[in-house]
Design a protein around this motif. Structure first.
Motif, PDB file in Angstrom:
ATOM      1  N   CYS A 185       0.587  -1.301   0.199  1.00 33.44           N
ATOM      2  CA  CYS A 185       0.077   0.473   0.483  1.00 33.44           C
ATOM      3  C   CYS A 185       0.832   0.965  -0.150  1.00 33.44           C
ATOM      4  N   ASP A 186      -0.142   2.176  -0.623  1.00 35.54           N
ATOM      5  CA  ASP A 186       1.053   3.803   0.098  1.00 35.54           C
ATOM      6  C   ASP A 186      -0.093   4.325  -0.559  1.00 35.54           C
ATOM      7  N   LYS A 187       0.912   5.474   0.269  1.00 33.06           N
ATOM      8  CA  LYS A 187       0.042   6.640  -0.125  1.00 33.06           C
ATOM      9  C   LYS A 187      -1.246   7.407  -0.772  1.00 33.06           C
ATOM     10  N   GLY A 188      -0.407   7.408  -2.239  1.00 37.29           N
ATOM     11  CA  GLY A 188      -0.448   7.789  -3.376  1.00 37.29           C
ATOM     12  C   GLY A 188      -2.128   7.277  -3.872  1.00 37.29           C
ATOM     13  N   GLN A 189      -1.869   6.207  -3.341  1.00 35.54           N
ATOM     14  CA  GLN A 189      -2.599   4.732  -4.301  1.00 35.54           C
ATOM     15  C   GLN A 189      -4.676   4.974  -3.522  1.00 35.54           C
ATOM     16  N   ALA A 190      -4.249   5.730  -1.759  1.00 30.33           N
ATOM     17  CA  ALA A 190      -5.513   6.019  -1.311  1.00 30.33           C
ATOM     18  C   ALA A 190      -5.411   6.319  -1.735  1.00 30.33           C
ATOM     19  N   LEU A 191      -4.651   8.286  -1.623  1.00 34.49           N
ATOM     20  CA  LEU A 191      -5.413   9.859  -2.130  1.00 34.49           C
ATOM     21  C   LEU A 191      -6.281   9.359  -3.569  1.00 34.49           C
ATOM     22  N   GLU A 192      -5.569   8.967  -4.519  1.00 31.89           N
ATOM     23  CA  GLU A 192      -6.605   8.441  -6.048  1.00 31.89           C
ATOM     24  C   GLU A 192      -7.532   7.987  -5.591  1.00 31.89           C
ATOM     25  N   TRP A 193      -7.663   7.533  -4.434  1.00 28.50           N
ATOM     26  CA  TRP A 193      -9.152   5.882  -4.490  1.00 28.50           C
ATOM     27  C   TRP A 193     -10.062   6.875  -4.099  1.00 28.50           C
ATOM     28  N   LEU A 194      -9.799   7.911  -2.653  1.00 25.33           N
ATOM     29  CA  LEU A 194     -10.300   8.878  -2.055  1.00 25.33           C
ATOM     30  C   LEU A 194     -10.742  10.322  -3.359  1.00 25.33           C
ATOM     31  N   ALA A 195      -9.964  10.419  -3.680  1.00 29.41           N
ATOM     32  CA  ALA A 195     -10.646  11.798  -4.599  1.00 29.41           C
ATOM     33  C   ALA A 195     -11.441  11.314  -5.213  1.00 29.41           C
ATOM     34  N   GLN A 196     -10.601  10.080  -6.005  1.00 26.07           N
ATOM     35  CA  GLN A 196     -12.314   9.139  -6.789  1.00 26.07           C
ATOM     36  C   GLN A 196     -13.632   9.068  -6.639  1.00 26.07           C
ATOM     37  N   GLN A 197     -13.466   9.077  -5.409  1.00 27.76           N
ATOM     38  CA  GLN A 197     -15.081   8.999  -4.718  1.00 27.76           C
ATOM     39  C   GLN A 197     -15.404  10.337  -4.326  1.00 27.76           C
ATOM     40  N   TYR A 198     -15.154  11.336  -4.416  1.00 26.26           N
ATOM     41  CA  TYR A 198     -15.049  12.457  -4.129  1.00 26.26           C
ATOM     42  C   TYR A 198     -15.431  12.910  -5.459  1.00 26.26           C
ATOM     43  N   GLN A 199     -14.947  12.716  -6.805  1.00 25.07           N
ATOM     44  CA  GLN A 199     -15.206  13.097  -8.132  1.00 25.07           C
ATOM     45  C   GLN A 199     -16.577  12.244  -8.221  1.00 25.07           C
ATOM     46  N   LYS A 200     -16.572  11.221  -8.269  1.00 19.19           N
ATOM     47  CA  LYS A 200     -18.175  10.683  -8.767  1.00 19.19           C
ATOM     48  C   LYS A 200     -19.170  11.389  -7.125  1.00 19.19           C
ATOM     49  N   THR A 201     -18.972  11.606  -6.406  1.00 18.31           N
ATOM     50  CA  THR A 201     -20.544  12.650  -5.348  1.00 18.31           C
ATOM     51  C   THR A 201     -20.400  13.955  -6.344  1.00 18.31           C
ATOM     52  N   ASN A 202     -19.780  14.077  -6.703  1.00 13.90           N
ATOM     53  CA  ASN A 202     -19.828  15.279  -7.656  1.00 13.90           C
ATOM     54  C   ASN A 202     -19.600  15.539  -8.842  1.00 13.90           C
ATOM     55  N   PRO A 203     -19.948  15.009  -9.652  1.00  9.21           N
ATOM     56  CA  PRO A 203     -20.439  14.818 -10.809  1.00  9.21           C
ATOM     57  C   PRO A 203     -19.247  16.291 -11.375  1.00  9.21           C
TER      58      PRO A 203
END
Ligand code: 2M8
Ligand code: MG
Ligand code: MG
Length: 278
Positions: A185-203
């Motif tokens: 795991c690394d902090k970058g992969q987690a950042l990307e995943w969470l940013a995608q979740q924010y993006q999905k909820t704010n299309p």
């Protein structure tokens, strides 16, 4: 904009663990509703206490990207691939630490006395090594995914040790004081995943990310973000990034550097020409 921040040596002073110089800046960000996501090698227990102290209540990332915790109250619906646990949805990127401890046991005799792992240190010892209070050290020992090690041997045997650990499929990353062993795991992969979740909820919005960090274990996060802030450390050089642009290196250390960068990039960037366009 979403801000992802490391704690030790970044938002918190390397020696005293205070965030005081950054507090006015944090309140300003809260007024503008910019989320601050703590992305750190610290444990869930440590982060929850720090969130309370900083008056933060959103998602956070534990143990070098091992898992993302999303308070159910902060997101409209359950993100895909998450588990429900109490008040949180949790996305895991790492297996539990037991398999790392098992592998370490196999290596232990060859490197006897050359390192001390967190799981074999008492809270008193963790407190003495880090300068954390005894209570904070107890929270730091509540690790689910990774094992930080204090290296006591020489550089040559450290290189051999790391090679052997890596050949066992264990990930090795460097914090300010410890070598962190974990699953992949690394902090970058987690950042990307969470940013995608924010993006999905704010299309309708374009979500941009800023990451702030000071150490080797922040490199993946600093590479993954739209803008990287490298906070100057009293303990080591700036980590080396492969990216060439979108980087702000602070002059000041720790939380002063954090505030310096946020002022320059976000809070004052509309007055004159912004240093970086976000
Ligand atoms: C450890 O993490 C820092 C991060 O840079 C380090 O490696 O030096 C972790 O054990 C963390 O849980 C703890 O709070 C911190 C204290 O300095 O040390
Ligand atoms: Mg750090
Ligand atoms: Mg850290």
């Amino acid at each position: 904009v979403i801000l992802f921040s490391d704690l030790d040596g970044t938002l918190l002073d390397h020696h005293t663990y205070t965030a005081a110089p950054a507090l006015p800046c944090i309140s300003q960000l809260q007024q503008t509703h910019i989320p601050i996501v703590l992305n750190t090698s610290k444990t869930r227990a440590e982060i929850q206490l720090i969130q309370q102290q900083l008056n933060l209540d959103g998602p956070f990332i534990v143990e070098n990207g091992a898992a993302v915790y999303i308070p159910k109250s902060s997101f409209p619906e359950q993100p895909a691939d998450t588990q429900s646990l109490g008040l949180f949805w949790i996305k895991e990127f790492a297996a539990y630490k037991q398999h790392i401890l098992n592998r370490l046991t196999q290596l232990a005799s060859a490197f006897e006395g050359q390192y001390r792992g967190f799981s074999s240190l008492s809270s008193q010892q963790v407190s003495a090594i880090t300068g954390l209070s005894l209570q904070q050290a107890q929270l730091a020992k509540q690790r689910q995914y990774g094992e930080p090690l204090q290296w006591l041997g020489d550089d040559k045997s450290r290189t051999e040790f790391i090679e052997q650990v890596r050949s066992q499929g264990i990930k090795v990353q460097y914090g300010g004081r410890f070598i962190h062993l974990s699953d992949h795991c690394d902090k970058g992969q987690a950042l990307e995943w969470l940013a995608q979740q924010y993006q999905k909820t704010n299309p309708q919005k374009i979500i941009r990310t800023i990451a702030l960090g000071d150490g080797g274990n922040d490199i993946a996060m600093l590479e993954a973000a739209d803008v990287a802030v490298i906070v100057r450390s009293p303990a080591h050089d700036y980590p080396a990034l492969t990216r060439r642009d979108g980087i702000y290196r602070t002059q000041q250390l720790g939380p002063e550097g954090w505030a310096e960068a946020i002022q320059a990039l976000l809070l004052h960037s509309t007055a004159n020409a912004p240093r970086l366009h976000i």
